[in-house]
Write an enzyme that holds these catalytic residues in place. Structure first.
Site, PDB file in Angstrom:
ATOM      1  N   CYS A  90      21.647  12.600  63.816  1.00 48.75           N
ATOM      2  CA  CYS A  90      21.447  14.031  64.071  1.00 48.75           C
ATOM      3  C   CYS A  90      22.515  14.633  64.980  1.00 48.75           C
ATOM      4  CB  CYS A  90      20.076  14.275  64.700  1.00 48.75           C
ATOM      5  SG  CYS A  90      18.714  13.501  63.831  1.00 48.75           S
ATOM      6  N   HIS A 337      17.883  22.040  59.744  1.00 45.84           N
ATOM      7  CA  HIS A 337      18.555  20.958  60.476  1.00 45.84           C
ATOM      8  C   HIS A 337      19.361  20.090  59.510  1.00 45.84           C
ATOM      9  CE1 HIS A 337      19.386  17.610  62.974  1.00 45.84           C
ATOM     10  NE2 HIS A 337      18.218  16.996  62.956  1.00 45.84           N
ATOM     11  N   CYS A 367      17.728  15.173  70.014  1.00 47.56           N
ATOM     12  CA  CYS A 367      17.215  13.828  69.803  1.00 47.56           C
ATOM     13  C   CYS A 367      17.949  13.253  68.592  1.00 47.56           C
ATOM     14  CB  CYS A 367      15.721  13.841  69.556  1.00 47.56           C
ATOM     15  SG  CYS A 367      15.198  14.783  68.095  1.00 47.56           S
ATOM     16  N   GLY A 369      17.846  10.188  65.511  1.00 47.14           N
ATOM     17  CA  GLY A 369      17.136   9.140  64.799  1.00 47.14           C
ATOM     18  C   GLY A 369      17.656   7.759  65.153  1.00 47.14           C
TER      19      GLY A 369
END
Length: 381
Positions: A90, A337, A367, A369
């Site tokens: 991400c 996203h 955050c 993954g």
């Protein structure tokens, strides 16, 4: 040590995966479009770029074969510009930007192109059960393949985040994103993308004008029958691209280049993948400690809204003012996203927001993954 300046940053509008505006647009063509715009906005000689790093979470298919290098000629850059593709899931494009900052801080570079792209429509997510390492699944040494929605459920449970609070935050994301569309501020950060039908894509697909608390409360949990994570309080799957040009203060001064901001610091963190959503807590704490910055000194924060539960948990733990600092113009629950795009998308949105509110300090955090967090602190100049 030279200062790292953001000379330009721009993004495409964000399409819904599989059924949205960018479904038929190749990711290499998509990111080439925003790269051309970013380089033009920076007003530098493209041949002066020392390197190009591109972030993507799924570097395969049309996003494979070192996509960063392949888009160099597509974007009209000299073939002498080298390039590498990076993956921090991400935060992939924020990592690309971080690599550029490190290169300039070290003195290896004076001009650096960073970009990011994700086309779930064109590439998808293709890890099969056969591909998974048995030691990295549930019951192994770490559950690296845990569905992101289950991590959001665990964060909500462990941090006492209610379904009502999550739905209210999701509604706020849509309302703020729509307000930014309506007042024209979002358009300032978007580079129009030509579509195969000859039209231009200029506005995010995602924000819902008909969203309401009643509608959000009526959605069923997606990942657990007794859960709180729904399609309404989580980000959708998306397509999009973003790009930015970094220059040293020396180059900016010598060539009379304008800059929008200075990168102050970056940080990364790691934690169990089962609670990846609260990765920003440690990343934010590290960057504040390293720079001697207090949370109250920050004028605006762009926080990737993978799930409402993780934003609320992380923001509360770090002392962020959710109403007055965080995602003042909406976030990924509304906008979307596209994994590889999101880091630079957040930077682009943050720059626009700081300019609009006449703010100085801004932060981006995500955050990641697999159990990570990342943050970047910048100062408007």
């Amino acid at each position: 040590m030279p200062d790292v300046l953001i000379a330009s940053a721009t993004r495409s509008a964000i399409g819904r995966a599989k059924k949205g505006s960018l479904v038929d647009t190749r990711p290499d063509d998509l990111v080439a479009t925003v790269i051309r715009a970013a380089v033009a906005d920076a007003r530098i000689d493209p041949g002066s770029l020392d390197d190009h790093a591109l972030g993507t979470a799924y570097p395969e298919g049309r996003q494979g074969s070192n996509l960063a290098r392949r888009v160099v000629p597509l974007a009209g850059l000299p073939i002498t510009v080298p390039a590498t593709t990076v993956n921090r899931f991400c935060a992939s494009s924020l990592q690309a930007l971080r690599m550029g900052a490190h290169a300039i801080w070290s003195g290896e570079a004076h001009a650096y192109l960073a970009s990011g792209v994700e086309s779930i429509s064109q590439v998808g997510r293709t890890t099969t059960e056969h591909d998974k390492h048995p030691a990295l699944t549930a019951g192994g040494i770490a559950d690296m393949y845990i569905p992101m929605g289950l991590t959001a459920e665990r964060v909500a449970r462990e941090h006492g985040i209610s379904r009502a609070d999550m739905d209210a935050f999701a509604l706020r994301s849509h309302r703020r994103a729509i307000a930014a569309q309506d007042d024209g501020s979002t358009a300032r950060e978007i580079t129009p993308v030509p579509l195969p039908d000859g039209t231009l894509f200029t506005q995010d697909d995602g924000p819902r004008r008909d969203s309401s608390l009643e509608a959000l409360h009526g959605l069923r949990p997606v990942f657990a029958d007794d859960g709180v994570v729904t399609a309404g309080n989580a980000c959708p799957l998306n397509d999009g691209a973003a790009a930015a040009v970094l220059v040293s203060d020396v180059m900016a001064q010598n060539q009379g280049l304008a800059a929008r901001a200075r990168i102050v610091a970056t940080s990364v963190s790691g934690l169990p993948p089962e609670i990846m959503g609260v990765g920003p807590i440690e990343a934010v704490r590290k960057i504040l400690a390293a720079t001697g910055t207090a949370m109250g000194d920050i004028d605006a924060i762009e926080f990737n809204e993978a799930f409402a539960s993780q934003v609320l948990a992380s923001a509360r733990a770090t002392g962020m003012d959710i109403d007055n600092q965080v995602n003042l113009r909406g976030g990924s629950i509304a906008l979307g996203h596209p994994f590889g795009m999101s880091g630079i998308r957040l930077v682009t949105t943050l720059l626009t927001t700081l300019e609009e509110i006449d703010g100085t300090l801004g932060m981006v955090t995500l955050c990641v993954g697999g159990g990570q967090g990342m943050a970047l602190l910048l100062e408007r100049v």
